[in-house]
Design a protein around this motif. Structure first.
Motif, short mmCIF file in Angstrom:
data_model
loop_
_atom_site.label_atom_id
_atom_site.label_comp_id
_atom_site.label_asym_id
_atom_site.label_seq_id
_atom_site.Cartn_x
_atom_site.Cartn_y
_atom_site.Cartn_z
N UNK A 13 0.83 -1.20 0.00
CA UNK A 13 0.00 0.00 0.00
C UNK A 13 0.87 1.25 0.00
N UNK A 14 1.94 1.23 0.79
CA UNK A 14 2.84 2.38 0.84
C UNK A 14 3.51 2.59 -0.51
N UNK A 15 3.99 1.51 -1.11
CA UNK A 15 4.66 1.64 -2.41
C UNK A 15 3.70 2.14 -3.49
N UNK A 16 2.46 1.67 -3.44
CA UNK A 16 1.46 2.14 -4.41
C UNK A 16 1.29 3.66 -4.32
N UNK A 17 1.20 4.17 -3.07
CA UNK A 17 1.09 5.62 -2.88
C UNK A 17 2.35 6.34 -3.30
N UNK A 18 3.51 5.75 -2.99
CA UNK A 18 4.81 6.32 -3.36
C UNK A 18 4.92 6.43 -4.87
N UNK A 19 4.57 5.35 -5.56
CA UNK A 19 4.68 5.32 -7.02
C UNK A 19 3.76 6.34 -7.68
N UNK A 20 2.53 6.47 -7.17
CA UNK A 20 1.59 7.43 -7.74
C UNK A 20 2.03 8.87 -7.48
N UNK A 21 2.61 9.11 -6.31
CA UNK A 21 3.03 10.47 -5.97
C UNK A 21 4.16 10.95 -6.87
N UNK A 22 4.99 10.02 -7.34
CA UNK A 22 6.13 10.40 -8.17
C UNK A 22 5.96 9.98 -9.63
N UNK A 23 4.73 9.67 -10.02
CA UNK A 23 4.47 9.19 -11.38
C UNK A 23 4.81 10.21 -12.45
N UNK A 24 4.67 11.51 -12.12
CA UNK A 24 4.94 12.55 -13.12
C UNK A 24 6.34 13.14 -12.97
N UNK A 25 7.21 12.50 -12.19
CA UNK A 25 8.60 12.94 -12.03
C UNK A 25 9.49 12.21 -13.05
N UNK A 26 10.63 12.79 -13.36
CA UNK A 26 11.56 12.17 -14.30
C UNK A 26 12.16 10.89 -13.72
N UNK A 27 12.38 10.86 -12.41
CA UNK A 27 12.97 9.70 -11.76
C UNK A 27 11.87 8.75 -11.31
N UNK A 28 12.00 7.49 -11.68
CA UNK A 28 11.03 6.49 -11.28
C UNK A 28 11.68 5.46 -10.36
N UNK A 29 10.90 4.93 -9.44
CA UNK A 29 11.43 4.05 -8.41
C UNK A 29 10.88 2.64 -8.57
N UNK A 30 11.79 1.66 -8.48
CA UNK A 30 11.38 0.27 -8.47
C UNK A 30 11.04 -0.14 -7.03
N UNK A 31 10.21 -1.17 -6.91
CA UNK A 31 9.72 -1.58 -5.58
C UNK A 31 10.86 -1.94 -4.64
N UNK A 32 11.81 -2.76 -5.09
CA UNK A 32 12.89 -3.20 -4.21
C UNK A 32 13.84 -2.04 -3.88
N UNK A 73 16.98 11.77 16.36
CA UNK A 73 16.55 12.56 15.19
C UNK A 73 15.50 11.81 14.38
N UNK A 74 14.58 12.56 13.80
CA UNK A 74 13.69 12.04 12.77
C UNK A 74 14.16 12.60 11.43
N UNK A 75 14.14 11.76 10.41
CA UNK A 75 14.66 12.14 9.09
C UNK A 75 13.58 11.91 8.04
N UNK A 76 13.37 12.91 7.20
CA UNK A 76 12.39 12.80 6.12
C UNK A 76 12.97 11.93 5.02
N UNK A 77 12.59 10.65 5.01
CA UNK A 77 13.11 9.73 4.01
C UNK A 77 12.27 9.71 2.75
N UNK A 78 11.13 10.39 2.76
CA UNK A 78 10.31 10.48 1.55
C UNK A 78 9.00 11.18 1.83
N UNK A 79 8.76 12.25 1.10
CA UNK A 79 7.50 12.99 1.22
C UNK A 79 6.92 13.16 -0.18
N UNK A 80 5.63 12.89 -0.33
CA UNK A 80 5.00 13.03 -1.64
C UNK A 80 3.50 13.19 -1.55
#
Length: 278
Positions: A13-32, A73-80
């Protein structure tokens, strides 16, 4: 719309949201790649939050937690945010929602990195009272364009050897390149040491699947002898990608940019490291 933590949200579920949030970006992310990134950056689902609309993630902040420069510390490892939900300040609402939970968990500061040309995001962070603590340079090049020469002896080394050699770094690594990050992701990383007369005089840490060169270090008295070149050659020989990336080199470091330039690995982007005391 509801904001809640991700403790009971599965990775798919997290990856699905991650992928949709960055769908219109030049860089695309694989699941692994995303799974590995979250592991290395200390992803904490209890202190990560997302906005849900009908049980679908439409915006998120994935937080890593750990110690940075001796501070919890808390670190922003991904926001979208998914494209159709942008412009509603949802990311800001998620961050504001998270603050009491972060403080309650003993987190003393919030750390993030942002591209220096992303003036909109920088403006938002400054209004939240984030301060720039360091400037980083990021480098990237396709492997076929890199100059390499072979010298010295290379052996696999363990994290204890890396830990002992950390004192030879010219600058304190960023969150994602820190020793703690290396320890978290060691099962997916390769650590090599360069040895002369039985003494480790340099080392490198890299991810063969993402092209990420996490650290490359040579003892000061052994520099300009081709050791870093040999380490880089070994990295390139083992990578499964057709590119290499070297992220978050301190902009005031005088040696690494010169070395990378000599190998035809150019500057690709610049980032700010920003911190908010909590």
């Amino acid at each position: 719309m509801e904001i809640r933590n991700l403790e009971h949200t599965d990775f798919e579920t997290i990856f699905h949201g991650f992928k949709k949030a960055f769908a219109d970006y030049e860089i695309h992310f694989e699941k692994e790649e995303v799974r590995s990134m979250l592991k290395r950056r200390g992803y904490n689902p209890q202190l990560s939050f997302a906005a849900f609309d009908n049980d679908e993630i439409v915006a998120f902040t994935l937080n890593g937690t750990g110690t940075f420069n001796g501070v919890l510390t808390a670190y922003d490892t991904g926001t979208g945010t998914i494209k159709q939900y942008r412009g509603q300040s949802i990311a800001g609402k998620i961050f504001t929602h998270s603050l009491p939970f972060l403080k309650e968990s003993g987190i003393s500061q919030y750390l993030l990195e942002v591209l220096q040309n992303n003036q909109k995001a920088i403006g938002v962070y400054r209004r939240m009272n984030f301060e720039v603590t360091r400037k980083f340079d990021c480098f990237r090049q396709t492997i076929e364009h890199i100059d390499n020469r072979k010298v010295n002896i290379i052996e696999q080394v363990d994290t204890n050897s890396i830990r002992q050699a950390q004192r030879y770094c010219d600058f304190s690594p960023s969150w994602q390149n820190s020793f703690e990050s290396i320890e978290r992701g060691i099962s997916e990383l390769t650590c090599l040491g360069a040895f002369l007369d039985g003494k480790m005089v340099g080392y490198c840490v890299f991810d063969i699947h993402t092209g990420d060169l996490t650290q490359i270090v040579v003892l000061s008295e052994y520099r300009r002898k081709g050791i870093a070149s040999r380490l880089l050659q070994e990295v390139i020989a083992r990578l499964k990608t057709d590119f290499i990336k070297v992220l978050n080199i301190s902009s005031d470091n005088p040696t690494m940019p010169v070395f990378l330039k000599s190998k035809n690995i150019p500057l690709a982007s610049k980032q700010f490291e920003m911190v908010l005391p909590l």
